[in-house]
Write a protein that holds these residues in place. Sequence first.
Motif, mmCIF file in Angstrom:
data_model
loop_
_atom_site.group_PDB
_atom_site.id
_atom_site.type_symbol
_atom_site.label_atom_id
_atom_site.label_comp_id
_atom_site.label_asym_id
_atom_site.label_seq_id
_atom_site.Cartn_x
_atom_site.Cartn_y
_atom_site.Cartn_z
ATOM 1 N N TYR A 23 0.838 -1.197 0.000
ATOM 2 C CA TYR A 23 0.000 0.000 0.000
ATOM 3 C C TYR A 23 0.879 1.254 0.000
ATOM 4 O O TYR A 23 1.770 1.398 0.812
ATOM 5 C CB TYR A 23 -0.926 -0.018 1.213
ATOM 6 N N LEU A 24 0.639 2.149 -0.923
ATOM 7 C CA LEU A 24 1.365 3.410 -1.108
ATOM 8 C C LEU A 24 2.831 3.205 -1.492
ATOM 9 O O LEU A 24 3.653 4.088 -1.275
ATOM 10 C CB LEU A 24 1.261 4.297 0.141
ATOM 11 N N TYR A 25 3.164 2.056 -2.051
ATOM 12 C CA TYR A 25 4.548 1.807 -2.469
ATOM 13 C C TYR A 25 4.876 2.507 -3.791
ATOM 14 O O TYR A 25 5.975 2.384 -4.282
ATOM 15 C CB TYR A 25 4.816 0.315 -2.582
ATOM 16 N N ASP A 26 3.936 3.249 -4.337
ATOM 17 C CA ASP A 26 4.235 4.027 -5.539
ATOM 18 C C ASP A 26 4.624 5.466 -5.184
ATOM 19 O O ASP A 26 4.915 6.272 -6.050
ATOM 20 C CB ASP A 26 3.055 4.016 -6.504
ATOM 21 N N ARG A 27 4.639 5.784 -3.879
ATOM 22 C CA ARG A 27 5.063 7.110 -3.395
ATOM 23 C C ARG A 27 6.168 6.917 -2.371
ATOM 24 O O ARG A 27 6.071 6.059 -1.501
ATOM 25 C CB ARG A 27 3.896 7.865 -2.750
ATOM 26 N N ALA A 81 1.389 10.767 2.434
ATOM 27 C CA ALA A 81 0.824 9.557 1.822
ATOM 28 C C ALA A 81 1.872 8.760 1.058
ATOM 29 O O ALA A 81 1.695 8.418 -0.105
ATOM 30 C CB ALA A 81 -0.352 9.913 0.917
ATOM 31 N N ALA A 82 2.993 8.481 1.729
ATOM 32 C CA ALA A 82 4.069 7.696 1.126
ATOM 33 C C ALA A 82 4.220 6.388 1.890
ATOM 34 O O ALA A 82 4.044 6.344 3.109
ATOM 35 C CB ALA A 82 5.386 8.473 1.156
ATOM 36 N N CYS A 98 8.153 2.498 5.193
ATOM 37 C CA CYS A 98 7.953 3.616 6.124
ATOM 38 C C CYS A 98 7.569 3.153 7.531
ATOM 39 O O CYS A 98 8.031 3.720 8.510
ATOM 40 C CB CYS A 98 6.855 4.546 5.613
ATOM 41 N N GLY A 99 6.727 2.174 7.616
ATOM 42 C CA GLY A 99 6.237 1.746 8.923
ATOM 43 C C GLY A 99 7.236 0.942 9.726
ATOM 44 O O GLY A 99 7.500 1.236 10.887
ATOM 45 N N SER A 100 7.814 -0.065 9.127
ATOM 46 C CA SER A 100 8.694 -0.982 9.855
ATOM 47 C C SER A 100 10.168 -0.623 9.764
ATOM 48 O O SER A 100 10.973 -1.141 10.512
ATOM 49 C CB SER A 100 8.515 -2.404 9.320
ATOM 50 N N PHE A 101 10.518 0.240 8.827
ATOM 51 C CA PHE A 101 11.908 0.600 8.540
ATOM 52 C C PHE A 101 12.708 -0.630 8.110
ATOM 53 O O PHE A 101 13.920 -0.686 8.273
ATOM 54 C CB PHE A 101 12.569 1.313 9.726
#
Length: 162
Positions: A23-27, A81-82, A98-101
């Motif tokens: 999810y949101l891996y295009d930003r 929204a990235a 972004c969430g888990s690094f």
Amino acid sequence: LKQSSLPVPNFTPQAGDEVVLNYLYDRSLIIAPNAEVYNQVVEVFSNITFVHPDLVGAMLSMDYKPNPSQDDFRRACALNAAGLIFIALDGKSMFVDCGSFSILKSFKSGQIAQYHLPFYTRVRDINTVFWKLDGEHINNYDKYYRFLLNTDENTGKIESAK
């Protein structure tokens, strides 16, 4: 959502439910050491929409935070929204969730001759204030970001990454 007034759904996954991966891996946010590397990355990965680093730099400047933490990047991802962060280091670059690094994909990259700290941005003077004890400036770009990603052998105190 951080809103206690909204109802919290109480359901469990069932057969036929749809799962959305990447999810949101295009930003992606982009952390590059200088303008040249920034431009190269944006050109090579033209299928990704990169959030301009000035937005993250402005956020850090407003927060008096010259040394962004994982939580700062998570907040920047949520505000823009990235789903990804692209980090360019000396000899290695990577896409990070972004969430888990967690490092999702790494690439061998070239040597870096010039650094703009804390990363390339046109926002000038991301300063700190005297009452922020964790507001030190970054002295070593590669060491600092390797520390944030837990890819450095030295995973001691944050001071070791400055």
